[in-house]
Enzyme design. Sequence first.
Site, mmCIF file in Angstrom:
data_model
loop_
_atom_site.group_PDB
_atom_site.id
_atom_site.type_symbol
_atom_site.label_atom_id
_atom_site.label_comp_id
_atom_site.label_asym_id
_atom_site.label_seq_id
_atom_site.Cartn_x
_atom_site.Cartn_y
_atom_site.Cartn_z
ATOM 1 N N ASP A 2 0.856 -1.176 0.000
ATOM 2 C CA ASP A 2 0.000 0.000 0.000
ATOM 3 C C ASP A 2 0.896 1.231 0.000
ATOM 4 O OD1 ASP A 2 -2.155 1.637 0.119
ATOM 5 O OD2 ASP A 2 -2.735 1.120 2.183
ATOM 6 N N ASP A 36 -2.799 2.447 -6.127
ATOM 7 C CA ASP A 36 -1.762 2.503 -5.093
ATOM 8 C C ASP A 36 -1.752 1.286 -4.181
ATOM 9 O OD1 ASP A 36 -4.108 2.998 -3.830
ATOM 10 O OD2 ASP A 36 -3.403 4.702 -2.660
ATOM 11 N N GLU A 37 -2.395 0.213 -4.565
ATOM 12 C CA GLU A 37 -2.554 -0.908 -3.658
ATOM 13 C C GLU A 37 -2.603 -2.209 -4.464
ATOM 14 O OE1 GLU A 37 -5.804 -1.843 -0.345
ATOM 15 O OE2 GLU A 37 -6.086 0.050 -1.365
#
Lengths: 374, 369
Positions: B17, B113-114
């Site tokens: 993350d 983003d993950e």
Amino acid sequence: MRFIVSTSILLKQLQAVNGASSSSTVLPILENFLFEIKDGILTISATDLQTSMTTSLPVESKEDGKVAIPSKILLETLKTLPDQPISFSVDDSTFSIEISAGDGKYKLSGENGEDFPKIPVVENASSVNMQASVLSEAINKTLFAVSNDELRPAMTGVFCQLSSEHVTFVATDAHKLVRYRRKDASSDSATTFILPKKALTLLKSSLPGDDVGVSVEYNNTSAFFRFGNINLICRLIDERYPDYEAVIPQNNPNKLIIDRSLFLNCLRRVVIFANKTTHQVRLKITGSELNISSEDIDFSNEAHERLSCQYEGEDMEIGFNAKFLIEMLNNLGGEEVLLEMSTPNRAGLLMPQTHDEHEDVLMLVMPVMLNSYA
Amino acid sequence: MMQAAMSTTFRKIIHIDMDAFYASVEQRDHPEYRGKPLVVGGLPEGRGGVVATASYEARKFGIRSAMPSKQALQLCPDALFVRPRFDAYKEVSRQIREIFSRYTDLIEPLSLDEAYLDVTHDKLNIGSALEIAQQIKDAIRNELQLTASAGVSINKFVAKIASDINKPDGLKFIGPSAIEAFMENLPVGKFHGVGKVTAEKMKKMGLHTGADLKQLSEDELVRSFGKTGHFYYRIVRGIDEREVQPHRETKSLAAEDTFAADLTTIEEMEAQLDRIAVLVYNRLEKHNLKGRTITLKIKYSDFKQITRNRSFAAPVADLETITTTAKQLLSATSPGESKIRLLGISMSNFGEVVTRQKVEKISAQLKLF
């Protein structure tokens, strides 16, 4: 303005022209019928600006005038009324309309008839006469093959070729093509134009069943059809039609003759087992045996049928979209059909085995490339 | 303990993350933003602007994602507000995935983003998931000048919770022997899928931690929480067999909010829709998706719930369409007659339309012209 007319006669005329009216939000008046009375004759018009229809009928009236009446509410009312005289009374300044029929009174607001778009007239027109039955048959035979691809507007209509020997109608969507030629109709001057699908659909439903003459007038921009008391005028599709003659293969050594309804019913069953997107079926011809098969690998579905046929040529295997073949066989008459082929990547030609002396039907369908030819 | 997991070899799952992703990219690309409270999202002057990401400096003031930008400005009058540059974030996201792909092809991106990575069999034969997670974090730092937090465990659920523990720039490993104890101590609010409303409900029932949840039978959980009850039952025992799916399709994206005080006026409802539409819009951008169906969800104060949807011929993803459609759908429900406790907007139907060209391609249908 006041007039009296029979509900059933009025309804019949309104239904004949209603298809041309449009539910335009841009120009709401197109949701109306234009009623115009002159010397006891009521002329009703409907238009979507591309296609317009008018019809006329005698009514009891002492004065002339015009008004636009909302089409939907009027049609719905007439449909529920029994056959009886109905009187319209229109206020010439507010265009409010009062309808009386039997013991009922109905009020609705109309619009100024002067605001209704002018129905165009065809100027400097040439003309040709045709029997309603001929025109009707030509539309029936070709309309199904017309393309819906708005990116290629030429193919969204039926191409008409008039010559001194015959009249030819052509429709194609680039996968299939129909050429319908009549030798019992002709024109003094040779010309071509493209009639839009909507106008033909309207003609098809309003052409009378009995054999009356249809007068067709045309110039560079419009065509005008007149039969009985109905007039239909449409804008022509101003595009170049593809060179269809060039794609009709001339040399087709493989000829298959088969019973039309056997072939059609077999395809209807086999396509159930075909891929739902491609509708691909495989035709394998060996000797006088035709094997039709399909498969849908995703669902492990497959179908095989064997039909006997008359065949002249080399054994071959070819793929088609069954939907196309079904549409074409549905629209071809006759007991037996002739399918002419050359190679698995070239068009197949489908026609009735026996021809009427006046008509010449030719259908063309492009094959589907099969992954494997066994 | 671990009935399911004991019998097989454990998987090695990493959840990565990025830390304050949008804000960190902005601070990296604009040195003048560094060390300052930075808010990426709608500007506070505009109507319905919300925070997409706040930098860690801004988070100290209590600014959080999805908060109205106006409120963020009140919390920190000195905060800098910048509009998101989604194209830049998409490019960075692509670079991050390139780093992941050095170690495994089993990558399941959750958003820009993950992502989940299954490194049970890594490409470089490193063997240790902890070592791989460290290498990925180092590569992101050295090559992209950004920081990420990683969680390492034997399933997706625990890995995801682990990545949140030492944020930012964290790395946390929760091994098989530690899972049950870890889950027992976890506050219920941290469980995946437990929002503030469910958390509140659990607290009222006296359920505060995983250990409390564990006291309940599967039947009791399902009775209280519906289908998700099954999920809670398994997860609290550390069981999560969901695989890392490299090509998982997103079926819908939604944002919704339960309000502290029920909404009574149309103005209040529309103001909330303005805000929720921005959240949906940001998520669509984050996932790089366009949808054809917009659904409005309404829960009234009596808990009666309705949904209304509209579909479009072509996929849409612009804020204007989402906002106006949601308001139109709302206006068709005679708003104002009943109090509303929840509003939500979701976007679905991402599947590609099968175009005629596509059919022709599949079928190899030949053409005349």
